[in-house]
Scaffold this motif. Structure first.
Motif, PDB file in Angstrom:
ATOM      1  N   THR A  37       0.826  -1.200   0.000  1.00 33.18           N
ATOM      2  CA  THR A  37       0.000   0.000   0.000  1.00 33.18           C
ATOM      3  C   THR A  37       0.864   1.255   0.000  1.00 33.18           C
ATOM      4  N   VAL A  38       1.935   1.234   0.782  1.00 28.50           N
ATOM      5  CA  VAL A  38       2.869   2.368   0.789  1.00 28.50           C
ATOM      6  C   VAL A  38       3.448   2.574  -0.606  1.00 28.50           C
ATOM      7  N   GLU A  39       3.857   1.494  -1.246  1.00 23.44           N
ATOM      8  CA  GLU A  39       4.433   1.616  -2.587  1.00 23.44           C
ATOM      9  C   GLU A  39       3.398   2.115  -3.589  1.00 23.44           C
ATOM     10  N   ALA A  40       2.148   1.694  -3.433  1.00 22.16           N
ATOM     11  CA  ALA A  40       1.098   2.180  -4.330  1.00 22.16           C
ATOM     12  C   ALA A  40       0.889   3.681  -4.160  1.00 22.16           C
ATOM     13  N   LEU A  41       0.928   4.148  -2.915  1.00 24.80           N
ATOM     14  CA  LEU A  41       0.801   5.583  -2.654  1.00 24.80           C
ATOM     15  C   LEU A  41       1.961   6.351  -3.285  1.00 24.80           C
ATOM     16  N   LEU A  42       3.175   5.857  -3.087  1.00 25.34           N
ATOM     17  CA  LEU A  42       4.343   6.564  -3.618  1.00 25.34           C
ATOM     18  C   LEU A  42       4.399   6.489  -5.135  1.00 25.34           C
ATOM     19  N   GLU A  43       3.871   5.433  -5.721  1.00 28.04           N
ATOM     20  CA  GLU A  43       3.811   5.363  -7.182  1.00 28.04           C
ATOM     21  C   GLU A  43       2.884   6.449  -7.720  1.00 28.04           C
ATOM     22  N   PRO A 233      -3.818   4.458  -0.923  1.00 28.16           N
ATOM     23  CA  PRO A 233      -3.287   5.433  -1.882  1.00 28.16           C
ATOM     24  C   PRO A 233      -4.353   6.391  -2.409  1.00 28.16           C
ATOM     25  N   ALA A 234      -5.143   6.943  -1.517  1.00 28.16           N
ATOM     26  CA  ALA A 234      -6.169   7.905  -1.934  1.00 28.16           C
ATOM     27  C   ALA A 234      -5.506   9.140  -2.545  1.00 28.16           C
ATOM     28  N   PRO A 235      -6.113   9.730  -3.568  1.00 23.79           N
ATOM     29  CA  PRO A 235      -5.498  10.908  -4.199  1.00 23.79           C
ATOM     30  C   PRO A 235      -5.301  12.066  -3.226  1.00 23.79           C
ATOM     31  N   GLU A 236      -6.157  12.166  -2.212  1.00 25.53           N
ATOM     32  CA  GLU A 236      -5.980  13.237  -1.223  1.00 25.53           C
ATOM     33  C   GLU A 236      -4.671  13.083  -0.463  1.00 25.53           C
ATOM     34  N   LEU A 237      -4.255  11.842  -0.205  1.00 32.11           N
ATOM     35  CA  LEU A 237      -2.992  11.619   0.495  1.00 32.11           C
ATOM     36  C   LEU A 237      -1.808  11.996  -0.383  1.00 32.11           C
ATOM     37  N   VAL A 238      -1.941  11.783  -1.679  1.00 34.43           N
ATOM     38  CA  VAL A 238      -0.897  12.227  -2.605  1.00 34.43           C
ATOM     39  C   VAL A 238      -0.730  13.735  -2.508  1.00 34.43           C
TER      40      VAL A 238
END
Length: 258
Positions: A37-43, A233-238
């Motif tokens: 999940t962390v990697e998906a967020l950072l991607e 990996p919600a867009p808001e967290l990006v």
């Protein structure tokens, strides 16, 4: 709110003059879904800012460590992938950072703030609720906002404040905080209290970054009618992560090795 990508250093990086790498540090988990999940967020961060070098690190339960992620860098922005300021952000991460800096006299680090609290996290919570079939602000639904919990009362108070703010803004039947560990009420206790108070329906919103032990525990034992997914990996967290990066770039304080 700062707009991601408009800081002069970031704009210069976009034009090809190099960017200070972002090193995002998560707590870590034995559950492989958490690291994924962390990697998906950072991607998603990489997709939003292709010119920005992004690395992950974990405080526990697996590589890369912060020292490994910082290896070979002269400068970096280190951001904690944590939702509240507590022991990990105040003690564990600075200690790991000090150790990494002690190994490399050239390293210069800007240390950013945790993801939360931030208004966009409420948007992300509402996104996950909607995906679970609960319309934001449904007046027949009481919400239990569940965090992992902390031995630091200040961190738990932040979650309670977030629950209060969400209730005031969204129009739910009620919003109550709960903690999966280290503090009370537990999610099951909070759900039971809302039912006893007459709530027609009770939903749980996990204030958790990734799946794992706490998320599974909440889903299995809360007794709620609906349990939404973790923030992931919600867009808001990006957007929050990029804002934290820019704020750290703009700060004058740079940690340099002695």
């Amino acid at each position: 709110m700062a707009t991601a990508g408009r800081h002069p250093a970031a704009e210069g990086a976009r034009l090809g003059r190099g960017a200070i790498p972002l090193v995002a540090v998560a707590h870590g988990s034995r559950d492989p879904r958490a690291a994924a999940t962390v990697e998906a967020l950072l991607e998603r961060v990489r997709q939003a800012r292709p010119w920005l070098p992004v690395r992950s690190a974990f405080l526990d339960h697996g590589p890369p460590t912060l020292a490994q992620a910082l290896h070979g860098l002269r400068e970096a922005v280190v951001l904690p992938l944590l939702l509240t300021e507590a022991y990990h952000s105040r003690v564990d991460l600075p200690a790991a950072l000090a150790e990494a800096r002690a190994r490399d006299a050239r390293l210069r680090v800007r240390y950013g703030t945790t993801l939360g609290p931030h208004p966009l996290l409420l948007d992300a919570l509402e996104r996950r609720m909607a995906e679970a079939g609960v319309a934001p602000g449904a007046r027949d639904t009481a919400v239990v906002l569940v965090s992992a919990g902390s031995s630091d009362a200040r961190a738990n108070a932040v979650v309670a404040d977030l629950a209060r703010s969400w209730g005031e803004r969204a129009g739910w039947w009620a919003v109550a905080p709960a903690y999966a560990s280290a503090a009370g009420p537990t999610p099951a206790e909070a759900v039971a209290a809302l039912r006893a108070a007459g709530a027609p329906r009770v939903a749980v919103a996990p204030y958790l970054l990734a799946p794992g032990f706490f998320a599974d525990k909440v889903r299995q034992s809360s007794g709620a009618d609906v349990v939404a997914d973790v923030l992931g990996p919600a867009p808001e967290l990006v957007e929050v992560l990029l804002e934290r990066y820019e704020l750290a770039l703009a700060a004058e304080t740079v940690m340099a090795s002695a």
